[in-house]
Design a protein around this motif. Structure first.
Motif, PDB file in Angstrom:
ATOM      1  N   ARG A  28       0.853  -1.198   0.000  1.00 14.13           N
ATOM      2  CA  ARG A  28       0.000   0.000   0.000  1.00 14.13           C
ATOM      3  C   ARG A  28       0.884   1.242   0.000  1.00 14.13           C
ATOM      4  NH1 ARG A  28      -5.265   1.414   3.605  1.00 14.13           N
ATOM      5  NH2 ARG A  28      -5.583   3.482   2.710  1.00 14.13           N
ATOM      6  N   VAL A  29       0.512   2.195  -0.858  1.00 16.40           N
ATOM      7  CA  VAL A  29       1.188   3.483  -0.916  1.00 16.40           C
ATOM      8  C   VAL A  29       0.088   4.543  -0.937  1.00 16.40           C
ATOM      9  CG1 VAL A  29       2.791   4.942  -2.200  1.00 16.40           C
ATOM     10  CG2 VAL A  29       3.081   2.457  -2.249  1.00 16.40           C
ATOM     11  N   GLY A  30      -0.221   5.091   0.227  1.00 10.69           N
ATOM     12  CA  GLY A  30      -1.309   6.056   0.327  1.00 10.69           C
ATOM     13  C   GLY A  30      -2.632   5.417  -0.007  1.00 10.69           C
ATOM     14  N   GLU A  52       0.292  -0.335 -10.608  1.00  4.09           N
ATOM     15  CA  GLU A  52      -0.239   0.501  -9.532  1.00  4.09           C
ATOM     16  C   GLU A  52      -1.709   0.791  -9.810  1.00  4.09           C
ATOM     17  OE1 GLU A  52       0.549   4.872  -7.552  1.00  4.09           O
ATOM     18  OE2 GLU A  52       2.256   3.777  -8.396  1.00  4.09           O
ATOM     19  N   VAL A  53      -2.564   0.484  -8.838  1.00  2.00           N
ATOM     20  CA  VAL A  53      -4.004   0.706  -8.976  1.00  2.00           C
ATOM     21  C   VAL A  53      -4.533   1.381  -7.713  1.00  2.00           C
ATOM     22  CG1 VAL A  53      -4.361  -1.236 -10.562  1.00  2.00           C
ATOM     23  CG2 VAL A  53      -4.583  -1.603  -8.103  1.00  2.00           C
ATOM     24  N   GLY A  54      -5.680   2.023  -7.844  1.00  2.92           N
ATOM     25  CA  GLY A  54      -6.298   2.693  -6.708  1.00  2.92           C
ATOM     26  C   GLY A  54      -6.963   1.724  -5.756  1.00  2.92           C
ATOM     27  N   LEU A  55      -7.179   2.192  -4.528  1.00  4.76           N
ATOM     28  CA  LEU A  55      -7.856   1.377  -3.525  1.00  4.76           C
ATOM     29  C   LEU A  55      -9.357   1.647  -3.473  1.00  4.76           C
ATOM     30  CD1 LEU A  55      -5.387   1.537  -0.490  1.00  4.76           C
ATOM     31  CD2 LEU A  55      -5.675  -0.290  -2.159  1.00  4.76           C
ATOM     32  N   ASP A  56      -9.784   2.758  -4.057  1.00  2.00           N
ATOM     33  CA  ASP A  56     -11.181   3.166  -3.907  1.00  2.00           C
ATOM     34  C   ASP A  56     -12.151   2.498  -4.867  1.00  2.00           C
ATOM     35  OD1 ASP A  56     -10.558   4.826  -1.759  1.00  2.00           O
ATOM     36  OD2 ASP A  56      -9.984   6.455  -3.116  1.00  2.00           O
ATOM     37  N   GLY A  57     -11.655   1.797  -5.831  1.00  2.00           N
ATOM     38  CA  GLY A  57     -12.549   1.116  -6.767  1.00  2.00           C
ATOM     39  C   GLY A  57     -11.754   0.560  -7.922  1.00  2.00           C
ATOM     40  N   THR A  58     -12.444  -0.137  -8.778  1.00  2.00           N
ATOM     41  CA  THR A  58     -11.763  -0.739  -9.915  1.00  2.00           C
ATOM     42  C   THR A  58     -11.330   0.346 -10.896  1.00  2.00           C
ATOM     43  OG1 THR A  58     -13.850  -1.091 -11.054  1.00  2.00           O
ATOM     44  CG2 THR A  58     -13.020  -2.905  -9.701  1.00  2.00           C
ATOM     45  N   TYR A  76      -6.733  -3.898   2.566  1.00  2.00           N
ATOM     46  CA  TYR A  76      -6.209  -2.566   2.867  1.00  2.00           C
ATOM     47  C   TYR A  76      -7.284  -1.648   3.441  1.00  2.00           C
ATOM     48  CZ  TYR A  76      -1.806  -3.740   0.567  1.00  2.00           C
ATOM     49  OH  TYR A  76      -0.605  -4.315   0.233  1.00  2.00           O
ATOM     50  N   LYS A  77      -8.515  -1.784   2.996  1.00  2.00           N
ATOM     51  CA  LYS A  77      -9.602  -0.936   3.487  1.00  2.00           C
ATOM     52  C   LYS A  77     -10.022  -1.302   4.911  1.00  2.00           C
ATOM     53  CE  LYS A  77     -11.662   0.253  -0.941  1.00  2.00           C
ATOM     54  NZ  LYS A  77     -12.844   0.118  -1.796  1.00  2.00           N
ATOM     55  N   ASN A  78      -9.876  -2.574   5.288  1.00  2.00           N
ATOM     56  CA  ASN A  78     -10.431  -3.050   6.558  1.00  2.00           C
ATOM     57  C   ASN A  78      -9.411  -3.446   7.610  1.00  2.00           C
ATOM     58  OD1 ASN A  78     -13.266  -2.888   5.776  1.00  2.00           O
ATOM     59  ND2 ASN A  78     -12.743  -4.477   4.301  1.00  2.00           N
ATOM     60  N   THR A  79      -8.127  -3.275   7.311  1.00  2.00           N
ATOM     61  CA  THR A  79      -7.073  -3.613   8.279  1.00  2.00           C
ATOM     62  C   THR A  79      -6.004  -2.526   8.232  1.00  2.00           C
ATOM     63  OG1 THR A  79      -5.544  -4.792   6.812  1.00  2.00           O
ATOM     64  CG2 THR A  79      -7.419  -6.073   7.683  1.00  2.00           C
ATOM     65  N   PRO A  80      -5.079  -2.534   9.181  1.00  2.00           N
ATOM     66  CA  PRO A  80      -3.970  -1.568   9.141  1.00  2.00           C
ATOM     67  C   PRO A  80      -2.811  -2.030   8.252  1.00  2.00           C
ATOM     68  CG  PRO A  80      -3.883  -2.803  11.185  1.00  2.00           C
ATOM     69  CD  PRO A  80      -5.135  -3.241  10.466  1.00  2.00           C
ATOM     70  N   ALA A  81      -2.997  -3.086   7.485  1.00  2.00           N
ATOM     71  CA  ALA A  81      -1.919  -3.649   6.662  1.00  2.00           C
ATOM     72  C   ALA A  81      -1.353  -2.631   5.684  1.00  2.00           C
ATOM     73  CB  ALA A  81      -2.432  -4.864   5.891  1.00  2.00           C
ATOM     74  N   LEU A  82      -0.042  -2.716   5.489  1.00  2.60           N
ATOM     75  CA  LEU A  82       0.643  -1.926   4.468  1.00  2.60           C
ATOM     76  C   LEU A  82       1.311  -2.831   3.442  1.00  2.60           C
ATOM     77  CD1 LEU A  82       2.240   0.826   6.744  1.00  2.60           C
ATOM     78  CD2 LEU A  82       0.168   0.997   5.332  1.00  2.60           C
ATOM     79  N   ALA A  83       1.266  -4.157   3.697  1.00  2.00           N
ATOM     80  CA  ALA A  83       1.868  -5.134   2.784  1.00  2.00           C
ATOM     81  C   ALA A  83       1.084  -6.439   2.902  1.00  2.00           C
ATOM     82  CB  ALA A  83       3.328  -5.363   3.139  1.00  2.00           C
ATOM     83  N   ILE A  84       0.944  -7.138   1.760  1.00  2.00           N
ATOM     84  CA  ILE A  84       0.202  -8.401   1.720  1.00  2.00           C
ATOM     85  C   ILE A  84       0.976  -9.414   0.884  1.00  2.00           C
ATOM     86  CG2 ILE A  84      -1.926  -9.561   0.980  1.00  2.00           C
ATOM     87  CD1 ILE A  84      -3.298  -6.756   1.174  1.00  2.00           C
ATOM     88  N   VAL A  85       1.060 -10.638   1.412  1.00  2.00           N
ATOM     89  CA  VAL A  85       1.620 -11.764   0.658  1.00  2.00           C
ATOM     90  C   VAL A  85       0.542 -12.828   0.569  1.00  2.00           C
ATOM     91  CG1 VAL A  85       3.308 -13.646   0.697  1.00  2.00           C
ATOM     92  CG2 VAL A  85       4.024 -11.321   1.311  1.00  2.00           C
ATOM     93  N   HIS A  86       0.252 -13.250  -0.659  1.00  2.00           N
ATOM     94  CA  HIS A  86      -0.677 -14.365  -0.882  1.00  2.00           C
ATOM     95  C   HIS A  86       0.120 -15.500  -1.520  1.00  2.00           C
ATOM     96  CE1 HIS A  86      -3.839 -16.952  -2.166  1.00  2.00           C
ATOM     97  NE2 HIS A  86      -3.746 -16.618  -3.445  1.00  2.00           N
TER      98      HIS A  86
END
Length: 184
Positions: A28-30, A52-58, A76-86
Protein backbone atom coordinates in the motif's frame (compact mmCIF):
# COMPACT_ATOMS: atom_id res chain seq x y z
CA UNK A 1 9.20 -0.77 -4.50
CA UNK A 2 9.13 -3.37 -7.26
CA UNK A 3 12.60 -4.53 -6.12
CA UNK A 4 11.24 -5.33 -2.65
CA UNK A 5 8.33 -7.20 -4.21
CA UNK A 6 10.82 -9.08 -6.44
CA UNK A 7 12.98 -9.99 -3.42
CA UNK A 8 10.01 -11.44 -1.53
CA UNK A 9 8.69 -13.19 -4.65
CA UNK A 10 12.01 -14.95 -5.16
CA UNK A 11 12.09 -16.02 -1.50
CA UNK A 12 8.56 -17.43 -1.76
CA UNK A 13 9.46 -19.54 -4.79
CA UNK A 14 12.89 -20.58 -3.46
CA UNK A 15 11.37 -21.85 -0.19
CA UNK A 16 8.53 -23.72 -1.93
CA UNK A 17 5.76 -21.55 -0.50
CA UNK A 18 4.44 -20.92 -4.00
CA UNK A 19 5.03 -22.16 -7.52
CA UNK A 20 6.53 -19.54 -9.81
CA UNK A 21 3.37 -18.29 -11.56
CA UNK A 22 0.98 -18.45 -8.62
CA UNK A 23 0.39 -16.18 -5.65
CA UNK A 24 0.66 -12.41 -5.51
CA UNK A 25 2.21 -9.60 -3.52
CA UNK A 26 1.21 -6.00 -2.89
CA UNK A 27 2.23 -2.90 -0.99
CA UNK A 28 0.00 0.00 0.00
CA UNK A 29 1.19 3.48 -0.92
CA UNK A 30 -1.31 6.06 0.33
CA UNK A 31 -4.65 5.42 -1.36
CA UNK A 32 -3.06 3.19 -4.02
CA UNK A 33 -1.39 -0.20 -4.11
CA UNK A 34 1.42 -1.68 -6.13
CA UNK A 35 0.51 -5.29 -6.94
CA UNK A 36 1.96 -8.06 -9.06
CA UNK A 37 0.44 -8.45 -12.48
CA UNK A 38 -1.70 -11.44 -13.37
CA UNK A 39 0.45 -14.40 -14.44
CA UNK A 40 3.73 -12.90 -13.19
CA UNK A 41 6.48 -15.34 -12.30
CA UNK A 42 7.19 -14.38 -8.69
CA UNK A 43 10.83 -15.42 -8.98
CA UNK A 44 11.39 -13.24 -12.06
CA UNK A 45 9.67 -9.96 -11.15
CA UNK A 46 10.80 -6.85 -12.99
CA UNK A 47 9.43 -3.32 -13.00
CA UNK A 48 7.01 -4.41 -15.73
CA UNK A 49 5.66 -7.23 -13.51
CA UNK A 50 3.83 -4.87 -11.15
CA UNK A 51 1.01 -2.39 -11.65
CA UNK A 52 -0.24 0.50 -9.53
CA UNK A 53 -4.00 0.71 -8.98
CA UNK A 54 -6.30 2.69 -6.71
CA UNK A 55 -7.86 1.38 -3.52
CA UNK A 56 -11.18 3.17 -3.91
CA UNK A 57 -12.55 1.12 -6.77
CA UNK A 58 -11.76 -0.74 -9.91
CA UNK A 59 -9.84 0.91 -12.72
CA UNK A 60 -8.73 0.16 -16.28
CA UNK A 61 -5.46 -1.41 -15.06
CA UNK A 62 -7.34 -4.07 -13.08
CA UNK A 63 -7.43 -6.24 -16.22
CA UNK A 64 -3.65 -6.74 -15.93
CA UNK A 65 -3.42 -6.72 -12.13
CA UNK A 66 -3.57 -9.93 -10.13
CA UNK A 67 -6.95 -11.64 -10.13
CA UNK A 68 -6.84 -11.18 -6.34
CA UNK A 69 -6.66 -7.36 -6.56
CA UNK A 70 -10.20 -7.16 -5.17
CA UNK A 71 -9.09 -9.14 -2.11
CA UNK A 72 -6.02 -6.94 -1.56
CA UNK A 73 -8.21 -3.80 -1.80
CA UNK A 74 -10.60 -5.14 0.84
CA UNK A 75 -7.72 -6.05 3.16
CA UNK A 76 -6.21 -2.57 2.87
CA UNK A 77 -9.60 -0.94 3.49
CA UNK A 78 -10.43 -3.05 6.56
CA UNK A 79 -7.07 -3.61 8.28
CA UNK A 80 -3.97 -1.57 9.14
CA UNK A 81 -1.92 -3.65 6.66
CA UNK A 82 0.64 -1.93 4.47
CA UNK A 83 1.87 -5.13 2.78
CA UNK A 84 0.20 -8.40 1.72
CA UNK A 85 1.62 -11.76 0.66
CA UNK A 86 -0.68 -14.36 -0.88
CA UNK A 87 0.98 -17.77 -1.28
CA UNK A 88 -0.11 -21.33 -2.03
CA UNK A 89 1.71 -23.02 0.85
CA UNK A 90 1.34 -26.80 0.45
CA UNK A 91 0.98 -27.77 4.13
CA UNK A 92 -1.41 -24.88 4.83
CA UNK A 93 -3.59 -25.94 1.90
CA UNK A 94 -3.43 -29.59 3.02
CA UNK A 95 -4.39 -28.70 6.59
CA UNK A 96 -7.31 -26.59 5.37
CA UNK A 97 -8.61 -29.67 3.54
CA UNK A 98 -8.15 -31.91 6.59
CA UNK A 99 -9.50 -29.51 9.23
CA UNK A 100 -12.71 -30.40 11.02
CA UNK A 101 -13.15 -26.82 12.20
CA UNK A 102 -12.97 -23.31 10.77
CA UNK A 103 -9.61 -22.75 12.44
CA UNK A 104 -6.29 -24.50 12.87
CA UNK A 105 -4.79 -24.50 16.34
CA UNK A 106 -0.99 -24.64 16.00
CA UNK A 107 0.72 -27.40 17.98
CA UNK A 108 4.10 -25.61 18.04
CA UNK A 109 4.87 -22.92 20.59
CA UNK A 110 5.92 -20.34 17.98
CA UNK A 111 2.66 -20.76 16.10
CA UNK A 112 0.68 -20.49 19.31
CA UNK A 113 2.58 -17.35 20.32
CA UNK A 114 2.75 -15.50 16.98
CA UNK A 115 -0.44 -16.68 15.27
CA UNK A 116 -2.88 -18.05 17.81
CA UNK A 117 -5.64 -19.78 15.91
CA UNK A 118 -5.40 -19.60 12.14
CA UNK A 119 -8.77 -18.94 10.49
CA UNK A 120 -9.82 -21.06 7.51
CA UNK A 121 -12.09 -19.12 5.20
CA UNK A 122 -13.97 -19.80 2.00
CA UNK A 123 -14.72 -17.95 -1.20
CA UNK A 124 -14.00 -18.17 -4.90
CA UNK A 125 -10.72 -16.86 -6.28
CA UNK A 126 -10.94 -13.11 -6.83
CA UNK A 127 -14.57 -12.95 -5.64
CA UNK A 128 -16.40 -10.39 -3.52
CA UNK A 129 -17.15 -13.21 -1.06
CA UNK A 130 -13.47 -14.02 -0.66
CA UNK A 131 -12.57 -10.34 -0.33
CA UNK A 132 -15.08 -9.91 2.50
CA UNK A 133 -14.12 -13.12 4.28
CA UNK A 134 -10.36 -12.55 4.09
CA UNK A 135 -10.51 -8.90 5.13
CA UNK A 136 -12.79 -9.80 8.04
CA UNK A 137 -10.43 -12.56 9.24
CA UNK A 138 -7.36 -10.34 8.89
CA UNK A 139 -8.97 -7.58 10.94
CA UNK A 140 -8.13 -9.72 14.00
CA UNK A 141 -5.40 -12.08 12.73
CA UNK A 142 -2.07 -11.64 10.93
CA UNK A 143 -2.74 -14.52 8.54
CA UNK A 144 -5.55 -16.72 7.25
CA UNK A 145 -5.88 -19.76 5.02
CA UNK A 146 -8.33 -19.87 2.15
CA UNK A 147 -9.82 -23.37 2.04
CA UNK A 148 -8.06 -25.50 -0.61
CA UNK A 149 -6.31 -22.44 -2.04
CA UNK A 150 -3.60 -20.71 0.00
CA UNK A 151 -2.63 -18.15 2.59
CA UNK A 152 -2.99 -14.40 2.95
CA UNK A 153 -0.66 -12.68 5.41
CA UNK A 154 -0.34 -9.02 6.30
CA UNK A 155 2.29 -6.76 7.76
CA UNK A 156 3.54 -3.21 8.09
CA UNK A 157 6.28 -4.15 5.61
CA UNK A 158 6.71 -7.01 3.14
CA UNK A 159 9.19 -8.84 5.36
CA UNK A 160 6.60 -9.05 8.14
CA UNK A 161 3.95 -10.44 5.78
CA UNK A 162 6.53 -12.93 4.45
CA UNK A 163 7.45 -14.07 7.98
CA UNK A 164 3.77 -14.58 8.83
CA UNK A 165 3.45 -16.69 5.66
CA UNK A 166 6.42 -18.84 6.67
CA UNK A 167 5.06 -19.17 10.21
CA UNK A 168 1.68 -20.42 8.99
CA UNK A 169 3.35 -22.97 6.74
CA UNK A 170 5.74 -24.09 9.52
CA UNK A 171 2.89 -24.47 12.03
CA UNK A 172 0.77 -26.41 9.52
CA UNK A 173 3.71 -28.69 8.72
CA UNK A 174 4.34 -29.42 12.41
CA UNK A 175 0.63 -29.99 13.04
CA UNK A 176 0.36 -32.32 10.05
CA UNK A 177 3.30 -34.45 11.23
CA UNK A 178 2.16 -34.34 14.88
CA UNK A 179 -1.39 -35.40 13.99
CA UNK A 180 -0.04 -38.17 11.76
CA UNK A 181 2.25 -39.46 14.54
CA UNK A 182 -0.63 -39.49 17.04
CA UNK A 183 -2.63 -41.79 14.74
CA UNK A 184 0.08 -44.48 14.84
Amino acid sequence: MWREIARIGKKLVDTGLVESHFGNISVRVGNRMIITRSGSALDEITEDSVVEVGLDGTCALDVIASSEAIVHRAIYKNTPALAIVHAHCPFAVTMSLLADDETIEPSDSEGQYFLGEIPIIKGGIGSDELAGNVSSALATHKAAIVYSHGTFAIGRVLDEAYVMTTQVEHSCKIKYWYDLAKKN
